[in-house]
Write a protein that holds these residues in place. Structure first.
Motif, PDB file in Angstrom:
ATOM      1  N   TRP A 258       0.827  -1.218   0.000  1.00 42.55           N
ATOM      2  CA  TRP A 258       0.000   0.000   0.000  1.00 42.55           C
ATOM      3  C   TRP A 258       0.855   1.260   0.000  1.00 42.55           C
ATOM      4  N   TYR A 261       2.168   3.138  -3.116  1.00 40.23           N
ATOM      5  CA  TYR A 261       1.230   3.844  -3.996  1.00 40.23           C
ATOM      6  C   TYR A 261       0.527   5.018  -3.314  1.00 40.23           C
ATOM      7  N   PHE A 306      -5.502   5.884  -3.912  1.00 42.31           N
ATOM      8  CA  PHE A 306      -4.875   4.718  -3.296  1.00 42.31           C
ATOM      9  C   PHE A 306      -5.041   4.727  -1.784  1.00 42.31           C
TER      10      PHE A 306
END
Length: 393
Positions: A258, A261, A306
């Motif tokens: 995670w 991004y 994101f």
């Protein structure tokens, strides 16, 4: 055995009384007795000990309900001070606080902290600078808390900080050797969550998740009113959950994490591609460029997307009342919030969205340092009371 049981009861009562004074001050002895269900004699005896120890003070008389006006009690938040340090990948931030978390002094240095020993030297230097400005008080500096962006176990050992390149480091031992003051090492997102619960946007809820969005991403969980750390103290590494199964390689050894991004680093990496002639762009620079450069704002929207994807996973998994976004990216909240909210609304389960609030920290970039300092204060108050209770027998 009877003597030990009496000691434990006394210690517990003393801590309960001190916490009530902290929470409800100004408060009278009579109100303490009524609120806590303890006898007036117990209240009087233990309050006198707290007064002698300078942990609480008496103020002027309060309002009378008939008869003599009662003397009110206050917590002495300046009986001692704590130092909180937030160690980032490219900065060290330090604060000196009262026992209630009011910041007396703050310092920040831009540094590259990947060299462990050099980072330790800078941490020690910053603590020394903060220590020199401590006001006169009965106890001086009573604790040092340090937040680290990595996996910290229940013993305070740093197992892995992938963005720093640190592995198996005992920072606590080195700092305690330098200052002979109790040191607490904590994951910085856990420290941030703790600060939000006691001082910030999480004070009104018992189930919240704090997302620390800086160079990397971490998360701290307050579940049923308590900081959740997992079996070994290493929960919260949400930045390393995979959101793309065959995505970019991460220093942690995984792919598609995670934080690759949705972090400040991801934003800066994308910005380098559209601003090739501008070296050392910072988050602050990019925020300013949004008004003048039409290519910059979409970068924030993409990072917000994101962030929203990750928060959808958090919402669906933990069903919190609040998700609080802190650390560096909180400075860009106006550029991120719309895309975050849109993606959480679109992607998360409808039931997970019920009563969910997504907000930015009102503690700015100080959440982790404040939480680390607060841990130091709580440690001092519990240990100090215990020592005094033992010494009384």
């Amino acid at each position: 055995m009877m003597k030990w049981n009496q000691q434990v009861v006394k210690l517990n009562n003393k801590q309960i009384i001190l916490q009530a004074i902290r929470d409800k001050a100004p408060i009278s002895r009579a109100d303490l007795s009524q609120t806590l269900g303890l006898t007036k004699g117990t209240i009087s005896s233990l309050v006198n000990e707290l007064l002698e120890e300078k942990l609480c003070v008496e103020s002027g008389p309060g309002e009378s309900s008939g008869g003599r006006r009662p003397v009110m009690l206050l917590f002495n938040d300046r009986a001692g001070y704590t130092i909180g340090i937030d160690v980032g990948v490219n900065y060290i931030l330090g604060i000196l606080t009262t026992l209630n978390g009011d910041i007396i002094r703050k310092e920040k240095q831009k540094t590259d902290n990947k060299d462990y020993q050099a980072a330790v030297g800078r941490i020690i230097s910053m603590i020394k600078d903060l220590h020199q400005s401590v006001p006169e008080s009965p106890y001086g500096v009573v604790g040092i808390g340090i937040g680290i962006p990595g996996i910290v176990d229940n013993e305070g050992d740093i197992l892995l900080a992938p963005n720093l390149g640190w592995e198996y480091k005992n920072l606590r031992k080195e700092i305690e050797a330098a200052f002979s003051i109790p040191v607490i090492i904590e994951n910085e997102a856990n420290a941030g969550a703790y600060a939000e619960k006691i001082l910030g946007a999480g004070q009104d809820c018992d189930n919240m998740v704090y997302v620390s969005a800086g160079i990397g991403i971490g998360a701290g969980f307050i579940l049923n009113g308590q900081l959740f750390k997992g079996a070994n103290g290493i929960s919260g590494e949400m930045g390393h959950m995979s959101i793309q199964y065959d995505g970019l390689p991460c220093p942690c050894g995984n792919k598609g994490c995670w934080e690759l991004y949705a972090s400040e680093r991801a934003l800066l990496t994308k910005a380098e591609a559209i601003h090739p002639n501008q070296e050392d762009l910072s988050l602050e620079d990019l925020i300013e460029l949004c008004d003048a450069n039409r290519q910059t704002k979409p970068l924030f929207e993409e990072v917000g997307t994101f962030l929203g994807i990750g928060m959808t996973n958090i919402a669906n998994t933990f069903n919190p009342e609040k998700i609080i976004i802190g650390n560096r990216l909180a400075m860009a909240k106006d550029l991120l919030i719309e895309s975050i909210l849109a993606n959480v609304k679109e992607r998360s389960l409808k039931n997970s969205q019920t009563d969910l609030q997504i907000v930015f920290s009102n503690l700015s970039v100080y959440s982790a340092a404040l939480g680390a300092a607060a841990h130091g204060a709580e440690h001092f108050l519990s240990i100090d009371l215990h020592k005094k209770s033992v010494n009384a027998y």
